[in-house]
Design a protein around this motif. Structure first.
Motif, PDB file in Angstrom:
ATOM      1  N   ALA A 196      16.958  -0.032  -4.391  1.00  0.00           N
ATOM      2  CA  ALA A 196      16.602  -1.405  -4.807  1.00  0.00           C
ATOM      3  C   ALA A 196      16.161  -2.267  -3.610  1.00  0.00           C
ATOM      4  N   GLY A 197      17.267  -2.229  -2.623  1.00  0.00           N
ATOM      5  CA  GLY A 197      17.152  -3.179  -1.495  1.00  0.00           C
ATOM      6  C   GLY A 197      16.002  -2.727  -0.660  1.00  0.00           C
ATOM      7  N   LEU A 198      15.459  -1.462  -0.697  1.00  0.00           N
ATOM      8  CA  LEU A 198      14.624  -0.930   0.404  1.00  0.00           C
ATOM      9  C   LEU A 198      13.153  -1.212  -0.501  1.00  0.00           C
ATOM     10  N   ILE A 199      13.184  -1.254  -1.623  1.00  0.00           N
ATOM     11  CA  ILE A 199      11.859  -1.684  -2.523  1.00  0.00           C
ATOM     12  C   ILE A 199      11.510  -3.056  -2.418  1.00  0.00           C
ATOM     13  N   GLY A 200      12.456  -3.956  -2.393  1.00  0.00           N
ATOM     14  CA  GLY A 200      12.149  -5.365  -2.110  1.00  0.00           C
ATOM     15  C   GLY A 200      11.270  -5.798  -1.057  1.00  0.00           C
ATOM     16  N   LYS A 201      11.506  -5.016   0.164  1.00  0.00           N
ATOM     17  CA  LYS A 201      10.476  -5.377   1.362  1.00  0.00           C
ATOM     18  C   LYS A 201       8.915  -4.860   0.786  1.00  0.00           C
ATOM     19  N   HIS A 202       8.843  -4.116  -0.140  1.00  0.00           N
ATOM     20  CA  HIS A 202       7.396  -3.674  -0.417  1.00  0.00           C
ATOM     21  C   HIS A 202       6.755  -4.497  -1.769  1.00  0.00           C
ATOM     22  N   LEU A 203       7.600  -5.465  -2.069  1.00  0.00           N
ATOM     23  CA  LEU A 203       6.810  -6.298  -3.380  1.00  0.00           C
ATOM     24  C   LEU A 203       6.397  -7.600  -2.766  1.00  0.00           C
ATOM     25  N   LYS A 204       5.463  -8.138  -3.501  1.00  0.00           N
ATOM     26  CA  LYS A 204       4.960  -9.504  -3.154  1.00  0.00           C
ATOM     27  C   LYS A 204       4.903 -10.155  -4.641  1.00  0.00           C
ATOM     28  N   ALA A 213       0.958  -1.247   0.033  1.00  0.00           N
ATOM     29  CA  ALA A 213      -0.134  -0.063   0.028  1.00  0.00           C
ATOM     30  C   ALA A 213       0.932   1.275   0.020  1.00  0.00           C
ATOM     31  N   ALA A 214       2.014   1.234   0.806  1.00  0.00           N
ATOM     32  CA  ALA A 214       2.823   2.361   0.934  1.00  0.00           C
ATOM     33  C   ALA A 214       3.602   2.874  -0.411  1.00  0.00           C
ATOM     34  N   GLY A 222      11.383   4.305   5.310  1.00  0.00           N
ATOM     35  CA  GLY A 222      11.500   4.214   6.714  1.00  0.00           C
ATOM     36  C   GLY A 222      12.713   5.104   7.280  1.00  0.00           C
ATOM     37  N   LYS A 223      12.996   6.176   6.454  1.00  0.00           N
ATOM     38  CA  LYS A 223      13.908   7.049   6.820  1.00  0.00           C
ATOM     39  C   LYS A 223      13.885   8.497   6.015  1.00  0.00           C
ATOM     40  N   ALA A 224      14.465   9.447   6.515  1.00  0.00           N
ATOM     41  CA  ALA A 224      14.288  10.735   5.892  1.00  0.00           C
ATOM     42  C   ALA A 224      15.108  10.698   4.535  1.00  0.00           C
ATOM     43  N   GLN A 225      16.525  10.179   4.427  1.00  0.00           N
ATOM     44  CA  GLN A 225      17.465  10.364   3.452  1.00  0.00           C
ATOM     45  C   GLN A 225      17.929   8.731   3.304  1.00  0.00           C
ATOM     46  N   VAL A 226      18.086   8.533   1.944  1.00  0.00           N
ATOM     47  CA  VAL A 226      18.644   7.290   1.276  1.00  0.00           C
ATOM     48  C   VAL A 226      19.585   7.681   0.234  1.00  0.00           C
ATOM     49  N   THR A 227      20.581   6.723   0.106  1.00  0.00           N
ATOM     50  CA  THR A 227      21.292   6.903  -1.215  1.00  0.00           C
ATOM     51  C   THR A 227      20.781   6.081  -2.157  1.00  0.00           C
ATOM     52  N   MET A 228      21.181   6.332  -3.470  1.00  0.00           N
ATOM     53  CA  MET A 228      20.543   5.649  -4.467  1.00  0.00           C
ATOM     54  C   MET A 228      20.812   4.171  -4.658  1.00  0.00           C
ATOM     55  N   PHE A 229      22.106   3.999  -4.015  1.00  0.00           N
ATOM     56  CA  PHE A 229      22.227   2.341  -3.929  1.00  0.00           C
ATOM     57  C   PHE A 229      21.596   1.681  -3.094  1.00  0.00           C
ATOM     58  N   GLU A 230      21.087   2.017  -2.090  1.00  0.00           N
ATOM     59  CA  GLU A 230      19.997   1.639  -1.074  1.00  0.00           C
ATOM     60  C   GLU A 230      18.609   1.437  -1.756  1.00  0.00           C
ATOM     61  N   LYS A 273       5.421  10.332   1.275  1.00  0.00           N
ATOM     62  CA  LYS A 273       5.026   9.122   0.851  1.00  0.00           C
ATOM     63  C   LYS A 273       6.400   8.215   0.784  1.00  0.00           C
ATOM     64  N   LEU A 274       7.360   8.959   0.280  1.00  0.00           N
ATOM     65  CA  LEU A 274       8.636   7.829   0.047  1.00  0.00           C
ATOM     66  C   LEU A 274       9.073   7.693   1.821  1.00  0.00           C
ATOM     67  N   LYS A 275       8.952   8.405   2.703  1.00  0.00           N
ATOM     68  CA  LYS A 275       9.404   7.991   3.935  1.00  0.00           C
ATOM     69  C   LYS A 275       8.741   6.753   4.481  1.00  0.00           C
ATOM     70  N   ALA A 276       7.356   6.638   4.090  1.00  0.00           N
ATOM     71  CA  ALA A 276       6.691   5.381   4.499  1.00  0.00           C
ATOM     72  C   ALA A 276       7.544   4.099   3.897  1.00  0.00           C
ATOM     73  N   VAL A 277       7.907   4.404   2.740  1.00  0.00           N
ATOM     74  CA  VAL A 277       8.531   3.338   1.738  1.00  0.00           C
ATOM     75  C   VAL A 277       9.963   2.698   2.136  1.00  0.00           C
TER      76      VAL A 277
END
Length: 140
Positions: free
Chosen positions: A132-140, A73-74, A122-130, A116-120
């Motif tokens: 793809a790894g953070l997206i994996g948690k939100h896909l089924k 949903a996020a 989980g923090k205020a700032q991420v690097t572009m390398f992180e 919206k992105l903070k919900a995906v």
């Protein structure tokens, strides 16, 4: 087993030095021969023929990346509800980031998250390398 005795190695007799008169005569002779030699023109080295390479095989995409996945949903709030492959998810996220100007102005590798992105992420700032790894948690 009997051991064989080795004979001691014989030393080679030392060469005697030649008399000085003969050495001087030998040095003078090569000077005459050098003047008599003809100059031979050198040929250019033959060019090497490059080996022909076989045509490159067309690369096929990995089926795991092309499989359509359902976003959480996020993540659906950012990219939409439709099931899309991982590669398309990353592409849609970058479109969202650039549209809203979320890329850090000083360090372009960082992404500043909005609500919206903070919900995906989980923090205020991420690097572009992180990303793809953070997206994996939100896909089924």
């Amino acid at each position: 087993m009997a051991t064989a005795k080795k004979a001691p190695a014989k030393k080679a007799p030392a060469k005697k030095a030649a008399p000085a008169k003969k050495v001087a005569a030998k040095k003078a002779a090569p000077a005459k021969k050098v003047a008599a030699k003809k100059v031979v023109a050198k040929k250019a080295p033959a060019k090497k023929v490059a080996a022909k390479k076989a045509p490159a095989k067309k690369r096929t995409p990995n089926a795991a990346f092309m499989k359509a996945m359902t976003p959480s949903a996020a993540l659906a709030a950012v990219i939409g509800q439709a099931a899309v492959p991982r590669t398309e998810v990353v592409s849609k996220l970058w479109t969202y980031i650039k549209k809203h100007g979320l890329q850090d102005k000083v360090n372009k590798r960082n992404i500043n998250a909005d609500d919206k992105l903070k919900a995906v992420f989980g923090k205020a700032q991420v690097t572009m390398f992180e990303l793809a790894g953070l997206i994996g948690k939100h896909l089924k």
